[in-house]
Design an enzyme around this catalytic site. Sequence first.
Site, PDB file in Angstrom:
ATOM      1  N   TRP A  60       0.835  -1.208   0.000  1.00  0.00           N
ATOM      2  CA  TRP A  60       0.000   0.000   0.000  1.00  0.00           C
ATOM      3  C   TRP A  60       0.861   1.247   0.000  1.00  0.00           C
ATOM      4  O   TRP A  60       0.671   2.169  -0.811  1.00  0.00           O
ATOM      5  CB  TRP A  60      -0.934   0.023   1.229  1.00  0.00           C
ATOM      6  CG  TRP A  60      -1.820   1.251   1.253  1.00  0.00           C
ATOM      7  CD1 TRP A  60      -3.061   1.354   0.727  1.00  0.00           C
ATOM      8  CD2 TRP A  60      -1.500   2.537   1.816  1.00  0.00           C
ATOM      9  NE1 TRP A  60      -3.558   2.636   0.916  1.00  0.00           N
ATOM     10  CE2 TRP A  60      -2.614   3.375   1.587  1.00  0.00           C
ATOM     11  CE3 TRP A  60      -0.401   3.067   2.489  1.00  0.00           C
ATOM     12  CZ2 TRP A  60      -2.650   4.705   1.996  1.00  0.00           C
ATOM     13  CZ3 TRP A  60      -0.417   4.399   2.892  1.00  0.00           C
ATOM     14  CH2 TRP A  60      -1.541   5.203   2.665  1.00  0.00           C
ATOM     15  N   ASP A  97      -6.451  -0.248  -0.340  1.00  0.00           N
ATOM     16  CA  ASP A  97      -6.924   0.938   0.380  1.00  0.00           C
ATOM     17  C   ASP A  97      -8.407   0.813   0.727  1.00  0.00           C
ATOM     18  O   ASP A  97      -9.244   0.499  -0.134  1.00  0.00           O
ATOM     19  CB  ASP A  97      -6.692   2.174  -0.491  1.00  0.00           C
ATOM     20  CG  ASP A  97      -7.083   3.455   0.221  1.00  0.00           C
ATOM     21  OD1 ASP A  97      -6.249   3.984   0.968  1.00  0.00           O
ATOM     22  OD2 ASP A  97      -8.234   3.907   0.033  1.00  0.00           O
ATOM     23  N   TYR A 109       1.279   4.017  -3.023  1.00  0.00           N
ATOM     24  CA  TYR A 109       0.886   5.407  -2.764  1.00  0.00           C
ATOM     25  C   TYR A 109       2.043   6.351  -3.081  1.00  0.00           C
ATOM     26  O   TYR A 109       1.862   7.409  -3.682  1.00  0.00           O
ATOM     27  CB  TYR A 109       0.447   5.547  -1.308  1.00  0.00           C
ATOM     28  CG  TYR A 109      -0.177   6.882  -0.975  1.00  0.00           C
ATOM     29  CD1 TYR A 109      -1.498   7.146  -1.316  1.00  0.00           C
ATOM     30  CD2 TYR A 109       0.541   7.873  -0.311  1.00  0.00           C
ATOM     31  CE1 TYR A 109      -2.087   8.362  -1.005  1.00  0.00           C
ATOM     32  CE2 TYR A 109      -0.036   9.090   0.002  1.00  0.00           C
ATOM     33  CZ  TYR A 109      -1.352   9.333  -0.340  1.00  0.00           C
ATOM     34  OH  TYR A 109      -1.927  10.538  -0.043  1.00  0.00           O
TER      35      TYR A 109
END
Length: 481
Positions: free
Chosen positions: A420, A440, A424
């Site tokens: 994640w 997410d 990002y």
Amino acid sequence: MSLDAAHCYEVVKARDPRYDGVFFVGVSTTGVYCRPVCKVRTPGRDRCSYFPNAASAEAAGYRPCLRCRPELAPGGAPVDAVSRLAGAAVARIEAGALGQGSVEDLAAELGVSSRQLHRVVEAEYGVSPLALAQTRRLLLAKQLLTDTSLRVIDVAFASGFNSVRQFNRLFREQYRLSPLSLRRDKQAKTADQPILLKLGYRAPLAWQPLVHFLAGRSGVGTEKVSGDAYLRTVRLGPHRGFIVAEPLAPGLLGVRVAPSLLPVLPELRVRLRRLFDLDANPTVIDPFLRRHPELRPRVRLLQGLRVPGAFNGFELALRAVLGQQVTVKAATTIYGRFVQVFGGEVETPDPEVSRLAPDASELANASLQQIIDRGLTRRRAETVAALARAAADGALQLDPPVDFAAARAALQELPGIGPWTAEYVAMRALGDPDAFPHSDLGLLNALSLDKPAKLLALAEGWRPFRAYAALHLWHGYSSGG
């Protein structure tokens, strides 16, 4: 990326350089295969075939394009290193690398000889590194002479020239004009007021969603939105200041820059374009996303939505680590504590915005207890410390140009950083338009899905613009991002 014909054709229409070398396109009517950035007229959709590499295109009977030269496309093979090197060199030149330093210095930074650097840049761009740097400096100077009332001496040094005499000579030789002939206001002034910098972009631009996303995830005192104006503090090396950005007209963004940042104006321009994603092409991205029923109403509502970038890669990565498994509000509160303790101060037009974001070296020198005291568990604090050390010593590259896959791998080698966070950071700091943090919670809730695997499968159809799809979903669900 997927070689689905619809996805690849969108990239070809956009001539997106981020996919150069990822695939090649064969054109049936000419028997030629090209890079997706080829500048010839875009062929019809039904004339195109797509190949993962040059060898497969040639095996299918296509011959290489003489204009875009597929042999120069970047990629993972050793023979592709020439183009990757040229791209990295030009990115550094755009940011002002040859302003004070030499070609030899740049070559050493990139790990090659100056002779090799000359050769690969000329092969890719048709001119020498010095010629590229000269054009960049002259165009910036032309803009400052036209749009500001700065003295010629200030324009010359802000544009990267080492002397006014050199600047005047080159300007006259290249443009057959004197610098002062471009002046609307002949009364030159010293740089004691903010300087207007104009940045072009492809309209439309969803400005309010962009700047509210940025300011809503900052620390207290570093960024603020007031009407259409976005104010943030800036640190570039030893230079500190602020910028105030707001749209001037369709296709034109105005940025007022603190005079203290004039010495780093070339690098500032590059970073601002990344921060606001000004090189995106919404006339290609939006129609593509509207083809998907689950995205169509969101895209119609927010045309020209950009992926908010990062002014500084470490700043964004730190915010991402602090946002792991907590709400946006909680992460923003914790980040604000880091800003107050580890960020410095700078004077701006608004006393509420006077704090600088933490620097990697500052956090690398902090004790683990100092980091824990900002409200983190020991494990999360150890992640922050490892991230800061890796960024400070150069082991981790968090600003473009970078290899997306290598950067993701380097991030996930650090303790406490998983997919994640890596996605990002790739999306916002590294500028990967297809990055997608599919685990997410906000993205899952936006589509009422219960498993990340289901979202990942659905998002396969959104390539190569999954990052833009994610932003549309986050804007429809307040807990995302």
